[in-house]
Design a protein around this motif. Structure first.
Motif, short mmCIF file in Angstrom:
data_model
loop_
_atom_site.label_atom_id
_atom_site.label_comp_id
_atom_site.label_asym_id
_atom_site.label_seq_id
_atom_site.Cartn_x
_atom_site.Cartn_y
_atom_site.Cartn_z
N HIS A 147 0.53 0.17 -0.39
CA HIS A 147 1.90 -0.30 -0.21
C HIS A 147 1.90 -1.82 -0.18
O HIS A 147 0.84 -2.45 -0.18
N ASP A 149 3.86 -5.05 2.10
CA ASP A 149 4.68 -5.32 3.26
C ASP A 149 5.73 -6.37 2.89
O ASP A 149 5.57 -7.10 1.91
N HIS A 210 -1.68 -3.32 -1.23
CA HIS A 210 -2.97 -3.20 -0.57
C HIS A 210 -3.14 -1.82 0.04
O HIS A 210 -2.16 -1.11 0.28
MN LIG Z 1 0.25 -3.28 5.17
#
Ligand SMILES: [Mn+2]
Length: 400
Positions: A147, A149, A210
């Motif tokens: 995912h 952020d 990541h």
């Molecule tokens: Mn993360």
């Protein structure tokens, strides 16, 4: 030590800001297994889990990319006459952990004082708000899927080992609501592929994909999230004044939603008028608004405040007083109505005549109250210091 929190995350701050901040991920090998022992250890995490009486969502569990239902690790408890149904059940948490679940402790800067101080130091260096979560993953496990952020993070490895892969950028500078739904199956080539060891730090700018997993060992790491202000906030600050602009308060042409020729005709002129108005705004005024936004929203760090309050009546001219660790204070003198101190969660208004003495005491690591004698008489200086102790800005040296 002697190094700042920021340096402990990135090493050379200047080089980091020039080459990585918001641009590229960075892996920084650490200085050893105890590098972050002063902020959090595995023993600390154990005690937080078992002894704190945490309530959901201060703790949550994730496994193989999914969040586990809180009902599988919370219990009911009765407190006063209230039924609580979200109290964390440590026994069931440990069971889930044994079966591969990752334990996430949320917002630890709010109640674990070594991290409150670490985060405060970092956010004062950046003047962007900072938060911290802790992730404890058992061996051979994966918590979250690949995912990105929506805020930059520093991952600080506390104990154990975790394998991390950081890929390219999925979206440039995402805002908090610009998350991607659904599984990411083809993240592309990894820019960083590393075993994070105790003391290591990994910087991942927002928007960079990541993923991480443990192999043979467990892993405990801190994720420090930087909730950056953006240029969007500048526009928000500007829009706060928009309601005072009569040219924007005018009603749209009657019937505009049925036949919109008139609306179409008028929009370009209005946008031009808006651009003229926006372009004529005082940059200092906008900058001041953003400055106030930061200094007026820092949570206080009040460790030891009970002792301070109980010892207030012992204060006299010879008392040694210092700035409370982690206390924030921004002096705002732009207003006509006196001196304003922005103290994080509170605003203190003082007479403008107190500015020199406030500047004096803010400029000192510690001082004796009698040192304020050039500015204030004996009674007034005691009143002022007592007030600033109550407000959490200063503290009295209580001798050990
Ligand atoms: Mn993360």
């Amino acid at each position: 030590m002697g190094t700042t929190a920021f340096e402990r995350c990135v090493g050379d701050v200047g080089g980091f800001l020039d080459h990585y901040w918001g641009q590229a991920p960075l892996h920084r090998p650490g200085s050893g297994t105890d590098a972050f022992a002063d902020v959090l250890t595995l023993e600390d995490i154990d005690s937080l889990l078992a002894e704190r009486g945490l309530r959901f969502p201060a703790l949550r569990l994730v496994k193989d990319g999914a969040t586990l239902a809180p009902s599988t690790y919370t219990k009911r408890a009765r407190l006063q006459s209230r039924n609580l149904d979200d109290v964390i059940d440590p026994g069931r948490v440990y069971e889930h952990f044994s079966q591969g679940a990752t334990i996430v402790l949320q917002a630890l800067h709010r109640y674990w004082s070594p991290l409150s101080h670490f985060c405060r130091e970092l956010e004062l260096a950046l003047t962007h708000p900072v938060q911290v979560n802790v992730y404890l993953t058992p061996p051979s496990s994966r918590g979250l899927d690949i995912h990105y952020d929506t805020h930059d993070v520093f991952v600080l490895q506390v104990s154990g080992v975790k394998h991390w892969a950081v890929y390219g950028e999925a979206i440039h500078y995402p805002l908090a609501h610009q998350k991607r739904e659904g599984k990411i199956t083809d993240p592309g080539e990894a820019q960083i592929d590393v075993e994070l060891k105790p003391g290591d730090c990994l910087y991942i700018p927002r928007g960079f994909l990541h993923g991480a997993e443990t192999v043979e060992r467990e892993s405990a790491h801190l994720t420090i999230g930087i909730l950056s202000y953006t240029w969007r906030d500048v526009i928000d600050a500007l829009m706060g004044d928009v309601d005072h602009q009569v040219f924007l308060r005018e009603s749209l042409p009657p019937g505009f939603a049925r036949a919109n020729e008139k609306l179409l005709e008028q929009i370009p002129a209005k946008l031009q008028e808006f651009a003229r108005w926006a372009g004529g705004r005082d940059p200092q005024e906008i900058a001041d608004k953003l400055t106030r936004k930061f200094w007026a929203s820092r949570p206080p760090v009040l460790t030891g405040q009970l002792q301070q309050i109980l010892n207030l009546d012992q204060l006299d001219d010879s008392s040694l007083v210092r700035r409370r660790r982690g206390a924030t204070c921004h002096v705002d003198i732009k207003r006509d109505d006196g001196l304003t101190l922005l103290l994080g969660d509170r605003t203190l208004h003082l007479p403008a005549s107190l500015e020199p003495v406030v500047r004096y005491l803010l400029g000192r690591a510690e001082f004796r109250i009698e040192e304020l004698g050039d500015h204030l008489d004996a009674g007034s200086r005691l009143v002022l210091v007592r007030r600033l102790i109550k407000e959490g800005l200063l503290e009295q040296d209580l001798g050990g």
